[in-house]
Scaffold this active site. Structure first.
Site, mmCIF file in Angstrom:
data_model
loop_
_atom_site.group_PDB
_atom_site.id
_atom_site.type_symbol
_atom_site.label_atom_id
_atom_site.label_comp_id
_atom_site.label_asym_id
_atom_site.label_seq_id
_atom_site.Cartn_x
_atom_site.Cartn_y
_atom_site.Cartn_z
ATOM 1 N N HIS A 1 -32.929 -41.897 18.418
ATOM 2 C CA HIS A 1 -32.961 -41.138 19.677
ATOM 3 C C HIS A 1 -34.051 -40.082 19.733
ATOM 4 O O HIS A 1 -34.092 -39.299 20.676
ATOM 5 C CB HIS A 1 -31.589 -40.499 19.923
ATOM 6 C CG HIS A 1 -30.537 -41.514 20.155
ATOM 7 N ND1 HIS A 1 -29.646 -41.897 19.167
ATOM 8 C CD2 HIS A 1 -30.262 -42.289 21.239
ATOM 9 C CE1 HIS A 1 -28.856 -42.819 19.637
ATOM 10 N NE2 HIS A 1 -29.203 -43.101 20.897
ATOM 11 N N LYS B 1 -30.885 -24.721 7.380
ATOM 12 C CA LYS B 1 -31.902 -24.327 6.401
ATOM 13 C C LYS B 1 -31.802 -22.843 6.061
ATOM 14 O O LYS B 1 -31.836 -22.465 4.905
ATOM 15 C CB LYS B 1 -33.305 -24.646 6.933
ATOM 16 C CG LYS B 1 -33.533 -26.104 7.239
ATOM 17 C CD LYS B 1 -34.862 -26.353 7.907
ATOM 18 C CE LYS B 1 -35.057 -25.647 9.222
ATOM 19 N NZ LYS B 1 -34.126 -26.037 10.297
ATOM 20 N N ASP C 1 -38.333 -17.008 5.883
ATOM 21 C CA ASP C 1 -37.690 -17.844 6.891
ATOM 22 C C ASP C 1 -38.734 -18.287 7.912
ATOM 23 O O ASP C 1 -39.661 -17.531 8.222
ATOM 24 C CB ASP C 1 -36.575 -17.052 7.583
ATOM 25 C CG ASP C 1 -35.680 -17.912 8.451
ATOM 26 O OD1 ASP C 1 -35.375 -19.055 8.050
ATOM 27 O OD2 ASP C 1 -35.262 -17.433 9.522
ATOM 28 N N GLU C 2 -38.577 -19.486 8.434
ATOM 29 C CA GLU C 2 -39.474 -20.030 9.461
ATOM 30 C C GLU C 2 -40.944 -19.904 9.053
ATOM 31 O O GLU C 2 -41.793 -19.447 9.809
ATOM 32 C CB GLU C 2 -39.231 -19.356 10.819
ATOM 33 C CG GLU C 2 -37.812 -19.443 11.318
ATOM 34 C CD GLU C 2 -37.322 -20.854 11.644
ATOM 35 O OE1 GLU C 2 -38.051 -21.828 11.409
ATOM 36 O OE2 GLU C 2 -36.194 -20.970 12.140
ATOM 37 N N CYS D 1 -27.239 -35.370 15.095
ATOM 38 C CA CYS D 1 -27.857 -35.826 16.339
ATOM 39 C C CYS D 1 -26.922 -35.558 17.513
ATOM 40 O O CYS D 1 -25.734 -35.930 17.471
ATOM 41 C CB CYS D 1 -28.186 -37.319 16.257
ATOM 42 S SG CYS D 1 -28.920 -37.985 17.773
ATOM 43 N N MET E 1 -34.437 -28.519 13.472
ATOM 44 C CA MET E 1 -33.659 -27.391 13.995
ATOM 45 C C MET E 1 -32.174 -27.685 13.784
ATOM 46 O O MET E 1 -31.752 -28.839 13.869
ATOM 47 C CB MET E 1 -33.927 -27.204 15.490
ATOM 48 C CG MET E 1 -35.327 -26.756 15.843
ATOM 49 S SD MET E 1 -35.602 -25.006 15.605
ATOM 50 C CE MET E 1 -34.558 -24.291 16.855
ATOM 51 N N PHE E 2 -31.398 -26.663 13.497
ATOM 52 C CA PHE E 2 -29.946 -26.715 13.361
ATOM 53 C C PHE E 2 -29.474 -27.503 12.140
ATOM 54 O O PHE E 2 -28.365 -28.016 12.127
ATOM 55 C CB PHE E 2 -29.289 -27.257 14.645
ATOM 56 C CG PHE E 2 -29.776 -26.561 15.878
ATOM 57 C CD1 PHE E 2 -29.424 -25.249 16.134
ATOM 58 C CD2 PHE E 2 -30.617 -27.208 16.769
ATOM 59 C CE1 PHE E 2 -29.893 -24.593 17.258
ATOM 60 C CE2 PHE E 2 -31.089 -26.565 17.893
ATOM 61 C CZ PHE E 2 -30.722 -25.249 18.140
ATOM 62 N N GLY F 1 -36.200 -29.449 7.258
ATOM 63 C CA GLY F 1 -35.499 -30.402 8.105
ATOM 64 C C GLY F 1 -35.640 -29.963 9.550
ATOM 65 O O GLY F 1 -36.433 -29.075 9.864
#
Length: 179
Positions: free
Chosen positions: A178, A17, A87-88, A143, A13-14, A11
């Site tokens: 947005h 995950k 991660d990442e 958002c 950022m923030f 998904g």
């Protein structure tokens, strides 16, 4: 031998995950599984030697640049791990081939990673893992403009390249309207 799993939390950022990755790993710890974790060396936002959530949750991890580093570390371990956490993942060269190989060898794999860049380009490493996943959980954020579910990452300022390591100073989650 347990049936291996290939779990991907993805998904924007923030979207929590990494929090979900750490929760999954915590469960595997209760099962007395042999776990090893990896993170990209380039992601030094909170720690060089730990996977760290934005809210402060953490776990020891090996910093790696590529899949070769992962194999080198695993090959030095006394006990072969049966769970690999990454991660990442989008920041690690050759990660998809590495994790697919480990999964096909019977290792459970747990990954947290964005799948789209802020410019809307798919990260190929993550895309290539998805057909092998036994579970994919899309983790929306909120958002910053509308308060709706956000599935996209917005880069607040222009920086070169698809990957620029940063936090809320550089990125924010956005909904469809947005983004």
């Amino acid at each position: 031998m347990r049936t291996p799993e290939f779990i991907i939390f993805t998904g924007p950022m923030f979207g929590s995950k990494t929090t979900k990755l750490l929760a999954a790993i915590e469960r595997f710890k209760y099962q007395k599984r042999e776990i090893v974790a990896f993170k990209p060396v380039m992601d030094d936002r909170y720690s060089d030697v730990e996977i760290v959530t934005h809210s402060g949750g953490k776990m020891s991890a090996h910093g790696v640049n590529s899949s070769k580093d992962i194999f080198a570390i695993i090959n030095t371990m006394e006990t072969y791990p049966d769970v690999i956490a990454v991660d990442e993942a989008f920041m690690i060269d050759g990660i998809s081939e590495c994790l697919i190989y480990l999964f096909r060898s019977g290792v459970t794999v747990v990954v947290s990673s964005i799948q789209l860049s802020a410019s809307g380009n798919v990260f190929e490493e993550v895309r290539d893992m998805m057909p092998w996943a036994t579970k994919i959980e899309i983790c929306p954020a909120v958002c910053t403009v509308s308060g709706e579910d956000a599935y996209y990452t917005h880069r607040k300022m222009s920086t070169p390249g698809e990957i620029a390591v940063g936090g809320s100073e550089l990125y924010e989650p956005r909904c469809w309207e947005h983004h």
